[in-house]
Design a protein around this motif. Structure first.
Motif, PDB file in Angstrom:
ATOM      1  N   ALA A  13     -30.529 -17.749 -31.162  1.00  0.00           N
ATOM      2  CA  ALA A  13     -31.116 -18.225 -32.418  1.00  0.00           C
ATOM      3  C   ALA A  13     -30.137 -19.069 -33.217  1.00  0.00           C
ATOM      4  CB  ALA A  13     -31.579 -17.039 -33.258  1.00  0.00           C
ATOM      5  N   ASP A  14     -28.911 -19.215 -32.735  1.00  0.00           N
ATOM      6  CA  ASP A  14     -27.848 -19.921 -33.449  1.00  0.00           C
ATOM      7  C   ASP A  14     -27.291 -21.029 -32.563  1.00  0.00           C
ATOM      8  OD1 ASP A  14     -25.617 -20.781 -34.799  1.00  0.00           O
ATOM      9  OD2 ASP A  14     -24.602 -18.838 -34.848  1.00  0.00           O
ATOM     10  N   PRO A  15     -27.792 -22.262 -32.722  1.00  0.00           N
ATOM     11  CA  PRO A  15     -27.339 -23.356 -31.856  1.00  0.00           C
ATOM     12  C   PRO A  15     -25.835 -23.598 -31.899  1.00  0.00           C
ATOM     13  CG  PRO A  15     -29.335 -23.980 -33.026  1.00  0.00           C
ATOM     14  CD  PRO A  15     -28.884 -22.673 -33.621  1.00  0.00           C
ATOM     15  N   ASP A  16     -25.213 -23.390 -33.051  1.00  0.00           N
ATOM     16  CA  ASP A  16     -23.767 -23.612 -33.140  1.00  0.00           C
ATOM     17  C   ASP A  16     -23.007 -22.650 -32.231  1.00  0.00           C
ATOM     18  OD1 ASP A  16     -24.095 -25.663 -34.937  1.00  0.00           O
ATOM     19  OD2 ASP A  16     -23.753 -24.422 -36.713  1.00  0.00           O
ATOM     20  N   SER A  17     -23.478 -21.407 -32.163  1.00  0.00           N
ATOM     21  CA  SER A  17     -22.810 -20.441 -31.295  1.00  0.00           C
ATOM     22  C   SER A  17     -22.975 -20.823 -29.835  1.00  0.00           C
ATOM     23  CB  SER A  17     -23.353 -19.026 -31.537  1.00  0.00           C
ATOM     24  OG  SER A  17     -24.629 -18.831 -30.939  1.00  0.00           O
ATOM     25  N   LEU A  18     -24.120 -21.390 -29.480  1.00  0.00           N
ATOM     26  CA  LEU A  18     -24.338 -21.825 -28.101  1.00  0.00           C
ATOM     27  C   LEU A  18     -23.417 -22.987 -27.747  1.00  0.00           C
ATOM     28  CD1 LEU A  18     -28.242 -21.667 -28.004  1.00  0.00           C
ATOM     29  CD2 LEU A  18     -26.656 -20.051 -26.954  1.00  0.00           C
ATOM     30  N   ALA A  19     -23.274 -23.914 -28.666  1.00  0.00           N
ATOM     31  CA  ALA A  19     -22.379 -25.051 -28.415  1.00  0.00           C
ATOM     32  C   ALA A  19     -20.957 -24.583 -28.168  1.00  0.00           C
ATOM     33  CB  ALA A  19     -22.434 -26.015 -29.599  1.00  0.00           C
ATOM     34  N   ALA A  20     -20.507 -23.620 -28.968  1.00  0.00           N
ATOM     35  CA  ALA A  20     -19.144 -23.101 -28.795  1.00  0.00           C
ATOM     36  C   ALA A  20     -19.016 -22.304 -27.500  1.00  0.00           C
ATOM     37  CB  ALA A  20     -18.759 -22.237 -29.995  1.00  0.00           C
ATOM     38  N   ALA A  21     -20.036 -21.539 -27.170  1.00  0.00           N
ATOM     39  CA  ALA A  21     -19.985 -20.699 -25.974  1.00  0.00           C
ATOM     40  C   ALA A  21     -19.985 -21.526 -24.698  1.00  0.00           C
ATOM     41  CB  ALA A  21     -21.165 -19.736 -25.972  1.00  0.00           C
ATOM     42  N   PHE A  22     -20.683 -22.656 -24.718  1.00  0.00           N
ATOM     43  CA  PHE A  22     -20.823 -23.468 -23.502  1.00  0.00           C
ATOM     44  C   PHE A  22     -19.759 -24.561 -23.390  1.00  0.00           C
ATOM     45  CE2 PHE A  22     -25.737 -22.751 -23.538  1.00  0.00           C
ATOM     46  CZ  PHE A  22     -25.529 -21.391 -23.359  1.00  0.00           C
ATOM     47  N   GLU A  23     -18.877 -24.654 -24.351  1.00  0.00           N
ATOM     48  CA  GLU A  23     -17.866 -25.712 -24.326  1.00  0.00           C
ATOM     49  C   GLU A  23     -17.015 -25.631 -23.062  1.00  0.00           C
ATOM     50  OE1 GLU A  23     -14.190 -27.459 -27.069  1.00  0.00           O
ATOM     51  OE2 GLU A  23     -15.304 -25.679 -27.706  1.00  0.00           O
ATOM     52  N   GLY A  24     -16.906 -26.748 -22.368  1.00  0.00           N
ATOM     53  CA  GLY A  24     -16.101 -26.814 -21.156  1.00  0.00           C
ATOM     54  C   GLY A  24     -16.764 -26.238 -19.928  1.00  0.00           C
ATOM     55  N   ALA A  25     -18.032 -25.857 -20.038  1.00  0.00           N
ATOM     56  CA  ALA A  25     -18.718 -25.225 -18.909  1.00  0.00           C
ATOM     57  C   ALA A  25     -19.020 -26.238 -17.812  1.00  0.00           C
ATOM     58  CB  ALA A  25     -20.012 -24.581 -19.374  1.00  0.00           C
ATOM     59  N   ASP A  26     -18.890 -25.805 -16.580  1.00  0.00           N
ATOM     60  CA  ASP A  26     -19.302 -26.610 -15.437  1.00  0.00           C
ATOM     61  C   ASP A  26     -20.700 -26.182 -14.983  1.00  0.00           C
ATOM     62  OD1 ASP A  26     -19.258 -28.358 -13.241  1.00  0.00           O
ATOM     63  OD2 ASP A  26     -18.525 -26.764 -11.946  1.00  0.00           O
ATOM     64  N   LYS A  27     -20.878 -24.870 -14.837  1.00  0.00           N
ATOM     65  CA  LYS A  27     -22.180 -24.346 -14.430  1.00  0.00           C
ATOM     66  C   LYS A  27     -22.611 -23.248 -15.394  1.00  0.00           C
ATOM     67  CE  LYS A  27     -21.437 -25.375  -9.519  1.00  0.00           C
ATOM     68  NZ  LYS A  27     -21.382 -24.833  -8.135  1.00  0.00           N
ATOM     69  N   LEU A  28     -23.920 -23.140 -15.572  1.00  0.00           N
ATOM     70  CA  LEU A  28     -24.481 -22.165 -16.506  1.00  0.00           C
ATOM     71  C   LEU A  28     -25.565 -21.352 -15.823  1.00  0.00           C
ATOM     72  CD1 LEU A  28     -25.022 -21.061 -19.465  1.00  0.00           C
ATOM     73  CD2 LEU A  28     -26.744 -22.881 -19.622  1.00  0.00           C
ATOM     74  N   LEU A  29     -25.466 -20.038 -15.928  1.00  0.00           N
ATOM     75  CA  LEU A  29     -26.574 -19.169 -15.538  1.00  0.00           C
ATOM     76  C   LEU A  29     -27.316 -18.789 -16.809  1.00  0.00           C
ATOM     77  CD1 LEU A  29     -28.177 -17.525 -13.467  1.00  0.00           C
ATOM     78  CD2 LEU A  29     -26.640 -15.602 -13.933  1.00  0.00           C
ATOM     79  N   LEU A  30     -28.523 -19.300 -16.947  1.00  0.00           N
ATOM     80  CA  LEU A  30     -29.371 -18.998 -18.092  1.00  0.00           C
ATOM     81  C   LEU A  30     -30.300 -17.851 -17.699  1.00  0.00           C
ATOM     82  CD1 LEU A  30     -30.591 -19.474 -20.873  1.00  0.00           C
ATOM     83  CD2 LEU A  30     -31.901 -21.394 -19.906  1.00  0.00           C
ATOM     84  N   ILE A  31     -29.938 -16.654 -18.149  1.00  0.00           N
ATOM     85  CA  ILE A  31     -30.765 -15.478 -17.880  1.00  0.00           C
ATOM     86  C   ILE A  31     -31.844 -15.407 -18.942  1.00  0.00           C
ATOM     87  CG2 ILE A  31     -30.798 -12.958 -17.761  1.00  0.00           C
ATOM     88  CD1 ILE A  31     -28.033 -13.034 -16.575  1.00  0.00           C
ATOM     89  N   SER A  32     -33.077 -15.344 -18.528  1.00  0.00           N
ATOM     90  CA  SER A  32     -34.192 -15.387 -19.470  1.00  0.00           C
ATOM     91  C   SER A  32     -34.077 -14.262 -20.495  1.00  0.00           C
ATOM     92  CB  SER A  32     -35.525 -15.302 -18.728  1.00  0.00           C
ATOM     93  OG  SER A  32     -35.583 -14.149 -17.926  1.00  0.00           O
ATOM     94  N   THR A  33     -34.394 -14.588 -21.740  1.00  0.00           N
ATOM     95  CA  THR A  33     -34.296 -13.613 -22.815  1.00  0.00           C
ATOM     96  C   THR A  33     -35.503 -12.695 -22.799  1.00  0.00           C
ATOM     97  OG1 THR A  33     -35.309 -15.151 -24.389  1.00  0.00           O
ATOM     98  CG2 THR A  33     -32.907 -15.165 -24.217  1.00  0.00           C
ATOM     99  N   THR A  34     -35.410 -11.599 -23.515  1.00  0.00           N
ATOM    100  CA  THR A  34     -36.399 -10.525 -23.359  1.00  0.00           C
ATOM    101  C   THR A  34     -37.573 -10.586 -24.325  1.00  0.00           C
ATOM    102  OG1 THR A  34     -35.033  -9.112 -24.772  1.00  0.00           O
ATOM    103  CG2 THR A  34     -34.712  -8.922 -22.394  1.00  0.00           C
ATOM    104  N   THR A  35     -37.373 -11.112 -25.520  1.00  0.00           N
ATOM    105  CA  THR A  35     -38.457 -11.138 -26.498  1.00  0.00           C
ATOM    106  C   THR A  35     -39.418 -12.262 -26.146  1.00  0.00           C
ATOM    107  OG1 THR A  35     -36.937 -10.314 -28.177  1.00  0.00           O
ATOM    108  CG2 THR A  35     -39.031 -11.221 -28.945  1.00  0.00           C
ATOM    109  N   VAL A  36     -40.621 -11.905 -25.686  1.00  0.00           N
ATOM    110  CA  VAL A  36     -41.512 -12.874 -25.063  1.00  0.00           C
ATOM    111  C   VAL A  36     -41.898 -13.989 -26.022  1.00  0.00           C
ATOM    112  CG1 VAL A  36     -43.766 -13.180 -23.970  1.00  0.00           C
ATOM    113  CG2 VAL A  36     -42.376 -11.173 -23.434  1.00  0.00           C
ATOM    114  N   ASP A  37     -42.243 -13.669 -27.272  1.00  0.00           N
ATOM    115  CA  ASP A  37     -42.737 -14.712 -28.173  1.00  0.00           C
ATOM    116  C   ASP A  37     -41.629 -15.627 -28.685  1.00  0.00           C
ATOM    117  OD1 ASP A  37     -41.547 -12.881 -29.820  1.00  0.00           O
ATOM    118  OD2 ASP A  37     -43.216 -12.698 -31.227  1.00  0.00           O
TER     119      ASP A  37
END
Length: 285
Positions: free
Chosen positions: A56-80
């Motif tokens: 829910a926080d795009p800034d945190s995603l940008a920081a978390a993915f910085e320098g990433a080569d590959k990403l495993l995006l595990i689907s989130t649990t809250t359906v809506d």
């Protein structure tokens, strides 16, 4: 090479990080993310990079993915909230310049008619629209969805569901995690769609028979209309929305939407998938 695993504090995420380590990926090359990094302390203690990532926080995603080569995006649990969460994560991955996004989708997400499948299909379409190199890991059901219910099944003497005689290609989380680790550490997967499931499909009646064989107790399968199954789930303490989604998933099973004979999972991991009987035996120990 940096490999980012989202939802690393969850059950599939933890197993995937472990599988990456077992495949020889150096701990500093793995980035384990979670909304609550305190839950990742065991990985941090082993040298894995730990970062906060809140969908829910795009800034945190940008920081978390910085320098990433590959990403495993595990689907989130809250359906809506799933599709919006996934779009933010994909946007962050594109901005980070990742070379591959591996997404844990659902079996036959392009054609299945369930509520769950619709959210996965929307994510797959967004991935294609952003033109990011990607691979779809379309997981069938987890064996743990059933083995985790063994105490209740043994108490009631029955497996209840709305799946009729639909065959389900369930597999262990560890098998799916190993497949994800293979895809993240080998080449040639961009653009691929893997329909992943266990080697031995079974019906819920077959599940009841397998539990009977393992326990020496007579366990039956009780088929319920979907609305009655949802009511039974809410009676067992599940939120009404989740109960509706799970009953709807059972209807998808009745139509064969969680069955696959592709053999993709076995080929990726290089060995047979965990048999239902073994999963039941492990859960009973």
């Amino acid at each position: 090479m940096s490999i980012v695993v989202t939802g690393a504090s969850g059950q599939l995420g933890r197993l995937t990080v472990e599988a990456l380590l077992e495949r020889g990926v150096p701990a500093p090359d793995i980035v384990a993310t979670s909304r609550d990094v305190a839950r990742l302390k065991e990985f941090a203690d082993r040298g894995v990079v730990v970062r906060r990532a809140d969908f829910a926080d795009p800034d945190s995603l940008a920081a978390a993915f910085e320098g990433a080569d590959k990403l495993l995006l595990i689907s989130t649990t809250t359906v809506d909230e799933r599709v919006a969460n996934h779009r933010r994560a994909i946007d962050a991955a594109v901005a980070a310049g990742v070379s591959l996004v591996a997404y844990t989708s659902m079996a036959h997400a392009d054609t299945a008619t369930t509520i769950l499948a619709a959210t996965h299909r929307a994510t797959e379409e967004y991935l294609r629209g952003r033109a990011v190199p990607s691979v779809l890991l379309r997981n069938s059901w987890y064996l743990e969805n059933y083995t985790g219910q063994l105490p209740l099944v043994l108490k009631s003497g029955s497996v209840a569901g709305a799946a009729g005689q639909g065959r389900i290609s369930a597999a262990a989380r560890a098998d799916y995690a190993e497949a994800a680790a293979v895809v993240l550490t080998t080449e040639g997967h961009a653009g691929k769609v893997y329909e992943l499931g266990g080697d031995e499909a079974f019906t819920l009646a077959g599940l009841a028979t397998a539990i009977s064989a393992a326990t020496g107790r007579q366990i039956t399968y009780t088929h319920l209309p979907a609305d009655e199954f949802a009511h039974a789930l809410t009676g067992a303490g599940l939120p009404a929305e989740l109960a509706h989604v799970l009953a709807d998933a059972d209807l998808g099973m009745s139509r064969g939407e969680l069955f696959t004979a592709s053999g993709d999972l076995r080929r990726l991991i290089g060995h047979p998938t965990t048999p239902l009987a073994d999963a039941i035996a492990d859960a009973l120990r």
